[in-house]
Design a protein around this motif. Structure first.
Motif, PDB file in Angstrom:
ATOM      1  N   MET A   1       0.835  -1.207   0.000  1.00  0.00           N
ATOM      2  CA  MET A   1       0.000   0.000   0.000  1.00  0.00           C
ATOM      3  C   MET A   1       0.860   1.244   0.000  1.00  0.00           C
ATOM      4  SD  MET A   1      -3.118  -0.828   2.567  1.00  0.00           S
ATOM      5  CE  MET A   1      -4.227  -2.176   2.226  1.00  0.00           C
ATOM      6  N   GLU A   2       0.302   2.337  -0.461  1.00  0.00           N
ATOM      7  CA  GLU A   2       1.082   3.552  -0.575  1.00  0.00           C
ATOM      8  C   GLU A   2       1.446   4.114   0.777  1.00  0.00           C
ATOM      9  OE1 GLU A   2       0.781   7.979  -2.599  1.00  0.00           O
ATOM     10  OE2 GLU A   2      -0.996   6.736  -2.384  1.00  0.00           O
ATOM     11  N   GLY A   3       0.609   3.884   1.793  1.00  0.00           N
ATOM     12  CA  GLY A   3       0.804   4.531   3.079  1.00  0.00           C
ATOM     13  C   GLY A   3       2.038   4.097   3.824  1.00  0.00           C
ATOM     14  N   SER A   4       2.525   2.903   3.582  1.00  0.00           N
ATOM     15  CA  SER A   4       3.699   2.447   4.296  1.00  0.00           C
ATOM     16  C   SER A   4       4.385   1.376   3.474  1.00  0.00           C
ATOM     17  CB  SER A   4       3.318   1.907   5.677  1.00  0.00           C
ATOM     18  OG  SER A   4       2.398   0.852   5.548  1.00  0.00           O
ATOM     19  N   GLU A   5       5.608   1.053   3.877  1.00  0.00           N
ATOM     20  CA  GLU A   5       6.357   0.015   3.202  1.00  0.00           C
ATOM     21  C   GLU A   5       6.673  -1.061   4.223  1.00  0.00           C
ATOM     22  OE1 GLU A   5       9.779   2.004   1.818  1.00  0.00           O
ATOM     23  OE2 GLU A   5       8.680   3.310   0.440  1.00  0.00           O
ATOM     24  N   HIS A   6       6.472  -2.353   3.850  1.00  0.00           N
ATOM     25  CA  HIS A   6       6.793  -3.380   4.819  1.00  0.00           C
ATOM     26  C   HIS A   6       7.469  -4.551   4.134  1.00  0.00           C
ATOM     27  CE1 HIS A   6       3.014  -5.129   3.345  1.00  0.00           C
ATOM     28  NE2 HIS A   6       3.462  -6.274   3.797  1.00  0.00           N
TER      29      HIS A   6
ATOM     30  N   LEU B   1      -6.847   8.920   3.473  1.00  0.00           N
ATOM     31  CA  LEU B   1      -6.717   7.599   2.862  1.00  0.00           C
ATOM     32  C   LEU B   1      -5.319   7.032   3.085  1.00  0.00           C
ATOM     33  CD1 LEU B   1      -8.605   8.195  -0.506  1.00  0.00           C
ATOM     34  CD2 LEU B   1      -9.460   7.134   1.594  1.00  0.00           C
ATOM     35  N   ARG B   2      -4.313   7.886   3.006  1.00  0.00           N
ATOM     36  CA  ARG B   2      -2.951   7.435   3.252  1.00  0.00           C
ATOM     37  C   ARG B   2      -2.793   7.019   4.713  1.00  0.00           C
ATOM     38  NH1 ARG B   2       1.745  11.167   1.114  1.00  0.00           N
ATOM     39  NH2 ARG B   2       1.146  10.119  -0.814  1.00  0.00           N
ATOM     40  N   ILE B   3      -3.361   7.810   5.624  1.00  0.00           N
ATOM     41  CA  ILE B   3      -3.307   7.466   7.049  1.00  0.00           C
ATOM     42  C   ILE B   3      -4.013   6.136   7.293  1.00  0.00           C
ATOM     43  CG2 ILE B   3      -4.138   8.141   9.334  1.00  0.00           C
ATOM     44  CD1 ILE B   3      -3.752  11.104   8.336  1.00  0.00           C
ATOM     45  N   GLN B   4      -5.173   5.973   6.654  1.00  0.00           N
ATOM     46  CA  GLN B   4      -5.917   4.722   6.797  1.00  0.00           C
ATOM     47  C   GLN B   4      -5.083   3.542   6.308  1.00  0.00           C
ATOM     48  OE1 GLN B   4      -9.295   4.163   4.131  1.00  0.00           O
ATOM     49  NE2 GLN B   4     -10.480   3.293   5.808  1.00  0.00           N
TER      50      GLN B   4
ATOM     51  N   PHE C   1      -2.558   2.356   8.920  1.00  0.00           N
ATOM     52  CA  PHE C   1      -3.146   1.521   9.972  1.00  0.00           C
ATOM     53  C   PHE C   1      -3.432   0.115   9.439  1.00  0.00           C
ATOM     54  CE2 PHE C   1      -4.128   5.602  12.073  1.00  0.00           C
ATOM     55  CZ  PHE C   1      -3.718   5.297  13.359  1.00  0.00           C
ATOM     56  N   ILE C   2      -4.010   0.039   8.244  1.00  0.00           N
ATOM     57  CA  ILE C   2      -4.337  -1.267   7.670  1.00  0.00           C
ATOM     58  C   ILE C   2      -3.074  -2.092   7.467  1.00  0.00           C
ATOM     59  CG2 ILE C   2      -5.220  -2.423   5.601  1.00  0.00           C
ATOM     60  CD1 ILE C   2      -7.233  -0.095   5.352  1.00  0.00           C
ATOM     61  N   ASP C   3      -2.040  -1.473   6.932  1.00  0.00           N
ATOM     62  CA  ASP C   3      -0.795  -2.181   6.674  1.00  0.00           C
ATOM     63  C   ASP C   3      -0.149  -2.636   7.981  1.00  0.00           C
ATOM     64  OD1 ASP C   3       0.934  -3.251   4.867  1.00  0.00           O
ATOM     65  OD2 ASP C   3       2.155  -1.457   4.647  1.00  0.00           O
ATOM     66  N   GLY C   4      -0.144  -1.753   8.993  1.00  0.00           N
ATOM     67  CA  GLY C   4       0.423  -2.128  10.283  1.00  0.00           C
ATOM     68  C   GLY C   4      -0.333  -3.267  10.936  1.00  0.00           C
ATOM     69  N   PHE C   5      -1.656  -3.167  10.945  1.00  0.00           N
ATOM     70  CA  PHE C   5      -2.468  -4.225  11.548  1.00  0.00           C
ATOM     71  C   PHE C   5      -2.265  -5.545  10.808  1.00  0.00           C
ATOM     72  CE2 PHE C   5      -5.776  -0.805  12.883  1.00  0.00           C
ATOM     73  CZ  PHE C   5      -5.003  -0.478  13.976  1.00  0.00           C
TER      74      PHE C   5
ATOM     75  N   PHE D   1       3.551   9.693  12.748  1.00  0.00           N
ATOM     76  CA  PHE D   1       3.930   9.239  14.081  1.00  0.00           C
ATOM     77  C   PHE D   1       2.767   8.559  14.797  1.00  0.00           C
ATOM     78  CE2 PHE D   1       7.770  12.010  14.165  1.00  0.00           C
ATOM     79  CZ  PHE D   1       8.653  11.105  14.743  1.00  0.00           C
ATOM     80  N   PHE D   2       1.564   9.107  14.660  1.00  0.00           N
ATOM     81  CA  PHE D   2       0.459   8.570  15.473  1.00  0.00           C
ATOM     82  C   PHE D   2       0.067   7.170  15.042  1.00  0.00           C
ATOM     83  CE2 PHE D   2      -1.123  11.630  12.349  1.00  0.00           C
ATOM     84  CZ  PHE D   2      -1.997  10.865  11.592  1.00  0.00           C
TER      85      PHE D   2
END
Length: 252
Positions: free
Chosen positions: A1-6, A47-50, A53-57, A148-149
């Protein structure tokens, strides 16, 4: 996802590939502007923030029991504190816990190194900063966050306690957020351990004399953390009443 990299990597070095820019997404989100451009950009950031969260969860959902370790990114590799954090990471893994850090250098790298070399799950939750980029090479399960949040939620949600080594503003931020969550009963049975009494003694004395003295906190609030020089004490407090654990799930 665009919001984070894992990454989910076993037996391999994991490095963050992002090069941090001088203006981070957190900074842009928090800027106050007289123009109305934010009306068109901020709603899309939701949407990026969402997605973060989705990627982290999704990435950490099956992690298993874990402890979050915090401390200074500025600690050099030849410093005694680096060795302490490395031993702590290994001890936590041998006790059946995964180790979660901010994924950066210094104390974070040391705890990840100890965990990885002990054969455990070494988690790094990185953050986009203008002066720091990428995850340290001892992370075998990593995520890079912009906000950060979102990142701070993962530190608490997927750990059953915090071990806090000497650090700066970022470390203090995580420490007091955890104590606030315990104080307000947002989390329960969440041990917070301050490791290195010499470093933390002044802060604890200030809390007793100034904060408690002026009744801005209550006496039971001082029982929401433990201060020690003994890593074994920290590990035992992370285990609580749930020891022994089955090993955490390793990355696929």
């Amino acid at each position: 996802m665009e919001g984070s990299e894992h990454w989910r990597v076993e037996g391999a070095v994991v490095r963050g590939e992002r090069t941090a820019t001088h203006a981070t997404d957190d900074q842009r989100l928090l800027e106050s502007r007289s123009a109305t451009g934010w009306v068109h950009t901020d709603p899309w950031r939701v949407l990026r923030i969402q997605s973060e969260f989705i990627d982290g969860f999704g990435t950490l959902a099956e992690l298993g029991p874990a402890a979050s370790v915090f401390g200074s990114a500025r600690t050099p590799r030849d410093h005694p504190l680096y060795a302490t954090a490395e031993r702590l990471g290994a001890q936590l893994v041998r006790a059946g816990l995964a180790v979660i850090t901010g994924g950066g250098p210094g104390v974070m790298e040391a705890a990840n190194k100890g965990a990885a070399e002990a054969g455990g799950v070494s988690v790094g939750l990185g953050i986009e900063l203008p002066f720091e980029s990428g995850l340290n090479p001892y992370v075998n399960l990593g995520i890079n966050f912009r906000y950060f949040f979102a990142r701070k939620t993962m530190f608490v949600k997927y750990a059953q306690g915090f071990v806090v080594l000497p650090g700066g503003f970022g470390t203090l931020d995580e420490l007091f957020e955890a104590l606030t969550l315990v104080q307000t009963h947002k989390v329960t049975q969440f041990p917070v351990v301050l490791l290195d009494t010499q470093y933390w003694r002044g802060l604890v004395e200030w809390l007793r004399s100034a904060a408690l003295g002026r009744e801005t906190i209550s006496a039971p609030d001082l029982d929401t953390f433990t201060i020690t020089d003994d890593a074994d004490v920290a590990v035992n407090l992370m285990l609580g009443d749930h020891s022994p654990f089955s090993p955490p799930r390793r990355p696929e």
